[in-house]
Motif scaffolding. Sequence first.
Motif, PDB file in Angstrom:
ATOM      1  N   VAL A   1      40.090  51.388  47.034  1.00 52.49           N
ATOM      2  CA  VAL A   1      40.845  50.247  48.332  1.00 52.49           C
ATOM      3  C   VAL A   1      40.804  51.683  49.542  1.00 52.49           C
ATOM      4  O   VAL A   1      40.922  52.370  49.703  1.00 52.49           O
ATOM      5  CB  VAL A   1      42.756  50.949  47.488  1.00 52.49           C
ATOM      6  CG1 VAL A   1      43.143  50.933  48.840  1.00 52.49           C
ATOM      7  CG2 VAL A   1      43.266  49.961  46.537  1.00 52.49           C
ATOM      8  N   SER A   2      40.499  49.980  50.141  1.00 50.27           N
ATOM      9  CA  SER A   2      40.557  51.083  51.847  1.00 50.27           C
ATOM     10  C   SER A   2      42.050  51.431  52.484  1.00 50.27           C
ATOM     11  O   SER A   2      43.308  50.429  51.918  1.00 50.27           O
ATOM     12  CB  SER A   2      39.989  50.283  52.471  1.00 50.27           C
ATOM     13  OG  SER A   2      39.590  50.284  54.142  1.00 50.27           O
ATOM     14  N   TRP A   3      42.312  52.287  53.129  1.00 51.54           N
ATOM     15  CA  TRP A   3      43.226  52.361  53.864  1.00 51.54           C
ATOM     16  C   TRP A   3      43.609  51.553  54.734  1.00 51.54           C
ATOM     17  O   TRP A   3      45.173  51.800  54.737  1.00 51.54           O
ATOM     18  CB  TRP A   3      43.296  53.951  54.453  1.00 51.54           C
ATOM     19  CG  TRP A   3      42.199  53.581  56.206  1.00 51.54           C
ATOM     20  CD1 TRP A   3      40.828  53.718  56.098  1.00 51.54           C
ATOM     21  CD2 TRP A   3      42.915  53.336  57.353  1.00 51.54           C
ATOM     22  NE1 TRP A   3      40.695  53.536  57.597  1.00 51.54           N
ATOM     23  CE2 TRP A   3      41.910  53.203  58.290  1.00 51.54           C
ATOM     24  CE3 TRP A   3      43.985  53.075  57.931  1.00 51.54           C
ATOM     25  CZ2 TRP A   3      41.482  52.742  59.366  1.00 51.54           C
ATOM     26  CZ3 TRP A   3      44.428  52.388  58.737  1.00 51.54           C
ATOM     27  CH2 TRP A   3      42.705  52.615  59.801  1.00 51.54           C
ATOM     28  N   ASP A   4      42.996  50.319  55.463  1.00 49.28           N
ATOM     29  CA  ASP A   4      43.409  49.255  56.636  1.00 49.28           C
ATOM     30  C   ASP A   4      44.043  48.269  55.069  1.00 49.28           C
ATOM     31  O   ASP A   4      44.604  47.494  56.473  1.00 49.28           O
ATOM     32  CB  ASP A   4      42.252  49.190  57.320  1.00 49.28           C
ATOM     33  CG  ASP A   4      41.432  48.798  56.683  1.00 49.28           C
ATOM     34  OD1 ASP A   4      41.836  48.512  55.179  1.00 49.28           O
ATOM     35  OD2 ASP A   4      41.016  49.133  57.567  1.00 49.28           O
ATOM     36  N   GLY A   5      44.588  48.755  54.672  1.00 45.56           N
ATOM     37  CA  GLY A   5      45.137  47.254  53.741  1.00 45.56           C
ATOM     38  C   GLY A   5      44.014  45.936  53.965  1.00 45.56           C
ATOM     39  O   GLY A   5      44.111  44.773  53.387  1.00 45.56           O
ATOM     40  N   THR A   6      42.945  45.597  53.968  1.00 43.49           N
ATOM     41  CA  THR A   6      41.576  45.237  53.971  1.00 43.49           C
ATOM     42  C   THR A   6      40.684  44.591  52.550  1.00 43.49           C
ATOM     43  O   THR A   6      40.338  43.902  52.291  1.00 43.49           O
ATOM     44  CB  THR A   6      40.264  45.817  55.001  1.00 43.49           C
ATOM     45  OG1 THR A   6      39.755  46.648  54.619  1.00 43.49           O
ATOM     46  CG2 THR A   6      41.590  45.321  56.112  1.00 43.49           C
ATOM     47  N   THR A   7      41.251  45.795  51.627  1.00 49.40           N
ATOM     48  CA  THR A   7      40.721  45.548  50.356  1.00 49.40           C
ATOM     49  C   THR A   7      41.090  43.704  49.400  1.00 49.40           C
ATOM     50  O   THR A   7      42.009  44.420  49.262  1.00 49.40           O
ATOM     51  CB  THR A   7      41.289  46.601  49.124  1.00 49.40           C
ATOM     52  OG1 THR A   7      40.253  47.757  49.527  1.00 49.40           O
ATOM     53  CG2 THR A   7      40.694  46.522  47.922  1.00 49.40           C
ATOM     54  N   ILE A   8      40.162  43.396  48.877  1.00 47.07           N
ATOM     55  CA  ILE A   8      40.815  42.378  48.136  1.00 47.07           C
ATOM     56  C   ILE A   8      39.772  41.741  47.323  1.00 47.07           C
ATOM     57  O   ILE A   8      38.351  42.080  47.421  1.00 47.07           O
ATOM     58  CB  ILE A   8      40.139  40.782  49.273  1.00 47.07           C
ATOM     59  CG1 ILE A   8      40.956  40.964  50.897  1.00 47.07           C
ATOM     60  CG2 ILE A   8      40.437  39.312  49.013  1.00 47.07           C
ATOM     61  CD1 ILE A   8      40.950  39.957  51.388  1.00 47.07           C
ATOM     62  N   LEU A   9      40.517  41.797  46.092  1.00 49.02           N
ATOM     63  CA  LEU A   9      39.970  41.114  45.168  1.00 49.02           C
ATOM     64  C   LEU A   9      40.088  39.412  44.695  1.00 49.02           C
ATOM     65  O   LEU A   9      40.976  38.977  45.621  1.00 49.02           O
ATOM     66  CB  LEU A   9      40.820  42.110  43.859  1.00 49.02           C
ATOM     67  CG  LEU A   9      40.886  43.315  43.359  1.00 49.02           C
ATOM     68  CD1 LEU A   9      40.908  43.760  42.590  1.00 49.02           C
ATOM     69  CD2 LEU A   9      39.734  43.814  43.705  1.00 49.02           C
ATOM     70  N   LYS A  10      38.731  39.180  44.308  1.00 44.64           N
ATOM     71  CA  LYS A  10      38.853  37.447  43.979  1.00 44.64           C
ATOM     72  C   LYS A  10      38.452  36.512  42.899  1.00 44.64           C
ATOM     73  O   LYS A  10      36.985  36.992  42.050  1.00 44.64           O
ATOM     74  CB  LYS A  10      37.884  36.865  44.789  1.00 44.64           C
ATOM     75  CG  LYS A  10      38.329  37.563  46.864  1.00 44.64           C
ATOM     76  CD  LYS A  10      37.149  36.927  47.674  1.00 44.64           C
ATOM     77  CE  LYS A  10      37.282  37.160  49.069  1.00 44.64           C
ATOM     78  NZ  LYS A  10      36.428  36.045  50.186  1.00 44.64           N
ATOM     79  N   ALA A  11      39.379  36.106  42.187  1.00 45.37           N
ATOM     80  CA  ALA A  11      39.059  35.679  40.893  1.00 45.37           C
ATOM     81  C   ALA A  11      39.116  33.855  41.337  1.00 45.37           C
ATOM     82  O   ALA A  11      39.383  33.563  42.176  1.00 45.37           O
ATOM     83  CB  ALA A  11      39.598  35.516  40.821  1.00 45.37           C
ATOM     84  N   TYR A  12      38.159  33.120  41.019  1.00 46.43           N
ATOM     85  CA  TYR A  12      37.498  32.078  40.706  1.00 46.43           C
ATOM     86  C   TYR A  12      37.517  31.446  39.141  1.00 46.43           C
ATOM     87  O   TYR A  12      37.495  32.336  38.458  1.00 46.43           O
ATOM     88  CB  TYR A  12      36.261  32.271  41.022  1.00 46.43           C
ATOM     89  CG  TYR A  12      35.649  32.316  42.917  1.00 46.43           C
ATOM     90  CD1 TYR A  12      35.887  31.480  43.814  1.00 46.43           C
ATOM     91  CD2 TYR A  12      35.667  33.791  43.224  1.00 46.43           C
ATOM     92  CE1 TYR A  12      35.916  31.513  44.861  1.00 46.43           C
ATOM     93  CE2 TYR A  12      35.575  33.821  44.939  1.00 46.43           C
ATOM     94  CZ  TYR A  12      35.692  32.979  45.380  1.00 46.43           C
ATOM     95  OH  TYR A  12      35.580  33.261  46.856  1.00 46.43           O
ATOM     96  N   PHE A  13      38.389  30.432  39.323  1.00 48.24           N
ATOM     97  CA  PHE A  13      37.759  29.439  38.707  1.00 48.24           C
ATOM     98  C   PHE A  13      37.743  27.637  38.733  1.00 48.24           C
ATOM     99  O   PHE A  13      37.916  27.553  39.411  1.00 48.24           O
ATOM    100  CB  PHE A  13      39.998  29.164  38.322  1.00 48.24           C
ATOM    101  CG  PHE A  13      40.296  30.775  37.922  1.00 48.24           C
ATOM    102  CD1 PHE A  13      40.224  31.255  36.616  1.00 48.24           C
ATOM    103  CD2 PHE A  13      40.707  31.158  38.737  1.00 48.24           C
ATOM    104  CE1 PHE A  13      40.848  32.415  36.269  1.00 48.24           C
ATOM    105  CE2 PHE A  13      41.296  32.663  38.829  1.00 48.24           C
ATOM    106  CZ  PHE A  13      42.237  32.735  37.478  1.00 48.24           C
ATOM    107  N   LYS A  14      37.393  27.315  37.539  1.00 49.77           N
ATOM    108  CA  LYS A  14      36.682  26.045  37.800  1.00 49.77           C
ATOM    109  C   LYS A  14      36.903  25.484  36.580  1.00 49.77           C
ATOM    110  O   LYS A  14      37.726  25.635  35.398  1.00 49.77           O
ATOM    111  CB  LYS A  14      34.862  26.489  37.061  1.00 49.77           C
ATOM    112  CG  LYS A  14      34.118  26.729  35.841  1.00 49.77           C
ATOM    113  CD  LYS A  14      33.111  26.890  35.744  1.00 49.77           C
ATOM    114  CE  LYS A  14      32.776  28.255  34.149  1.00 49.77           C
ATOM    115  NZ  LYS A  14      31.394  28.070  33.709  1.00 49.77           N
TER     116      LYS A  14
END
Length: 335
Positions: free
Chosen positions: A193-206
Amino acid sequence: SRKLLLHKKEIIRINHEIETNKYTLIPLKLYFKKASYKLTIIAGDGISDIKLDSDTALSGEQLSKTYKYGESIDIDANCCTEEGYTIEFADWKSNNKNLFDDKTDKKLKFLMPAGDLILTAVANKKPMETSYKVEFYYQENGTYPTNPKESDIITRSAKTGETVKLTGADMEAILSGYTYDKDYEGKVESAIVSWDGTTILKAYFKQQFTVTYAPGDYGKFDELIFKNLDYGAKVPNYTGDYTGSDGYIFDKWSPDKPDGVKGNILFTATWKKMLIPTITHTPTDWTNQNVKVTITRPEGYELYELEYSINDSEEWITYNDEFEIETNCIIHARI
């Protein structure tokens, strides 16, 4: 103490008396001055600098100066600043614990004690609560969108510097006909987790599809279903039997097989009404000679196999070419 103030001749004479006559030299007056000791300050964890007189010790550095016993000393420590963290002064660590074990103020004023002294300023660093996002991407026609829908984005929070991961629930598709794409290179299952709120987790569904082979109106076999097929996968072939109702024979699957799976497919078996093969023999009249028998397929059934049996036999023989019979009999033929 002070030096002995005498002329050289006097010192020689006194020294002679001591050595020759065994006299003892006894001082009648003693003079003392304040002793000096070394003070060392260290800017420890979380400390940006410590000011001592006109000198400064920066983070991770140490500074040493000499002071007289009882001399007044002022020290001021400043904490570091770091995005996403709160850093507060904790205390002073010292080799003289009795004197400094309860000093928690970053500004310290004291009198120099007897003996060398080491002071280390220490701060506490605490991560702040920070937001991060989890994005869900759903495949469309075999392609993932560049950006997810607003409804497919959720916001969560964690401590700065903490490692966050997709949960088991995150990897369960909420839309039917989809499954988690564990092999997609663009997925982000964990991050710090970055302090500036730019952290993103990504889930992909086929997308997942089914291919069904149904018996149709006259079929006597069960449906055959192939599940969990990816977009663009090769269409699986039917591997069951082609048993149909009496008097009907399998014709083809409808619709025609496409190049690849691009949606759910239902193939339905179509059937032809079975026609009776034609049986001819030569000669055609009664005779005591052997008879040659020929079996002919109905028009449109050239690709189907012919079988025949003699009298009431349950054994069906594959017909390949004309054959002879020597006795009276009844011949049955079928496709």
